[in-house]
Design a protein around this motif. Structure first.
Motif, PDB file in Angstrom:
ATOM      1  N   ASP A  99       0.814  -1.219   0.000  1.00 49.43           N
ATOM      2  CA  ASP A  99       0.000   0.000   0.000  1.00 49.43           C
ATOM      3  C   ASP A  99       0.848   1.270   0.000  1.00 49.43           C
ATOM      4  O   ASP A  99       0.330   2.368   0.146  1.00 49.43           O
ATOM      5  CB  ASP A  99      -1.001   0.007   1.161  1.00 49.43           C
ATOM      6  N   LYS A 150       2.708   2.234   8.242  1.00 44.62           N
ATOM      7  CA  LYS A 150       1.896   2.754   9.340  1.00 44.62           C
ATOM      8  C   LYS A 150       2.350   2.149  10.660  1.00 44.62           C
ATOM      9  O   LYS A 150       2.998   1.108  10.695  1.00 44.62           O
ATOM     10  CB  LYS A 150       0.427   2.469   9.070  1.00 44.62           C
ATOM     11  N   GLU A 168      -3.885  -6.500   8.308  1.00 47.50           N
ATOM     12  CA  GLU A 168      -4.875  -5.875   9.187  1.00 47.50           C
ATOM     13  C   GLU A 168      -4.264  -4.956  10.241  1.00 47.50           C
ATOM     14  O   GLU A 168      -4.977  -4.184  10.886  1.00 47.50           O
ATOM     15  CB  GLU A 168      -5.693  -6.951   9.899  1.00 47.50           C
ATOM     16  N   ASP A 204      -2.650  -2.240  10.335  1.00 46.51           N
ATOM     17  CA  ASP A 204      -2.739  -0.780  10.251  1.00 46.51           C
ATOM     18  C   ASP A 204      -4.181  -0.278  10.348  1.00 46.51           C
ATOM     19  O   ASP A 204      -4.443   0.910  10.199  1.00 46.51           O
ATOM     20  CB  ASP A 204      -2.063  -0.254   8.988  1.00 46.51           C
ATOM     21  N   GLY A 205      -5.108  -1.189  10.596  1.00 43.39           N
ATOM     22  CA  GLY A 205      -6.494  -0.784  10.795  1.00 43.39           C
ATOM     23  C   GLY A 205      -7.359  -0.877   9.558  1.00 43.39           C
ATOM     24  O   GLY A 205      -8.578  -0.790   9.639  1.00 43.39           O
ATOM     25  N   SER A 206      -6.747  -1.030   8.385  1.00 39.22           N
ATOM     26  CA  SER A 206      -7.527  -1.198   7.158  1.00 39.22           C
ATOM     27  C   SER A 206      -6.740  -2.087   6.199  1.00 39.22           C
ATOM     28  O   SER A 206      -5.514  -2.021   6.150  1.00 39.22           O
ATOM     29  CB  SER A 206      -7.817   0.153   6.503  1.00 39.22           C
ATOM     30  N   VAL A 207      -7.457  -2.903   5.480  1.00 40.88           N
ATOM     31  CA  VAL A 207      -6.817  -3.808   4.539  1.00 40.88           C
ATOM     32  C   VAL A 207      -6.968  -3.229   3.136  1.00 40.88           C
ATOM     33  O   VAL A 207      -8.080  -3.075   2.631  1.00 40.88           O
ATOM     34  CB  VAL A 207      -7.426  -5.228   4.613  1.00 40.88           C
ATOM     35  N   HIS A 208      -5.849  -2.888   2.534  1.00 37.21           N
ATOM     36  CA  HIS A 208      -5.818  -2.334   1.190  1.00 37.21           C
ATOM     37  C   HIS A 208      -6.188  -3.424   0.185  1.00 37.21           C
ATOM     38  O   HIS A 208      -5.917  -4.612   0.413  1.00 37.21           O
ATOM     39  CB  HIS A 208      -4.409  -1.793   0.912  1.00 37.21           C
ATOM     40  N   GLN A 209      -6.792  -3.050  -0.919  1.00 34.40           N
ATOM     41  CA  GLN A 209      -7.189  -4.018  -1.943  1.00 34.40           C
ATOM     42  C   GLN A 209      -5.998  -4.847  -2.420  1.00 34.40           C
ATOM     43  O   GLN A 209      -6.115  -6.052  -2.616  1.00 34.40           O
ATOM     44  CB  GLN A 209      -7.842  -3.295  -3.136  1.00 34.40           C
ATOM     45  N   LYS A 246      -5.357  -7.578   0.048  1.00 35.67           N
ATOM     46  CA  LYS A 246      -6.330  -8.665  -0.093  1.00 35.67           C
ATOM     47  C   LYS A 246      -5.952  -9.579  -1.250  1.00 35.67           C
ATOM     48  O   LYS A 246      -5.969 -10.805  -1.118  1.00 35.67           O
ATOM     49  CB  LYS A 246      -7.736  -8.095  -0.353  1.00 35.67           C
TER      50      LYS A 246
END
Length: 103
Positions: free
Chosen positions: A22, A26, A82, A84-89, A92
């Motif tokens: 990403d 972070k 996970e 960093d609090g959000s999973v980038h596409q 995935k």
């Protein structure tokens, strides 16, 4: 879990690639990376060496691992994605591709 040298460098390469996907480093990723560095016993220089490993050699080492080691790798990559609090596409897609090639 104990990985032999070929497995370890391939696992560290997968971890490094997950972090790079990403284009952002972070806090959560760095904290989990620090935990993995302690658990798997590697440092930043080893991580740079792992980044230089060819994808083909890394893939061969990963595919040759036991089922338990493959499962441990998938858990590590999932947690890193996970962390960093959000999973980038891209994270995935990387995880799905990894699962498919490890079958």
């Amino acid at each position: 879990m104990h990985f032999d040298q070929a497995e370890k460098i391939a696992v560290v390469k997968a971890i490094a690639e997950t972090i790079d996907l990403d284009d952002q480093y972070k806090v959560g990723e760095l904290m989990y990376l620090d935990e993995l560095m302690t658990t798997l016993e590697f440092d930043a220089r080893y991580m740079e060496k792992a980044r230089q490993l060819s994808s083909q050699k890394a893939l061969q080492a990963l595919q040759g691992m036991t089922k338990e080691k493959k499962e441990a790798l998938i858990i590590m990559i999932d947690k890193m994605a996970e962390s960093d609090g959000s999973v980038h596409q891209k994270e995935k897609e990387f995880l799905v591709n990894l699962i498919n090639v490890l079958r």
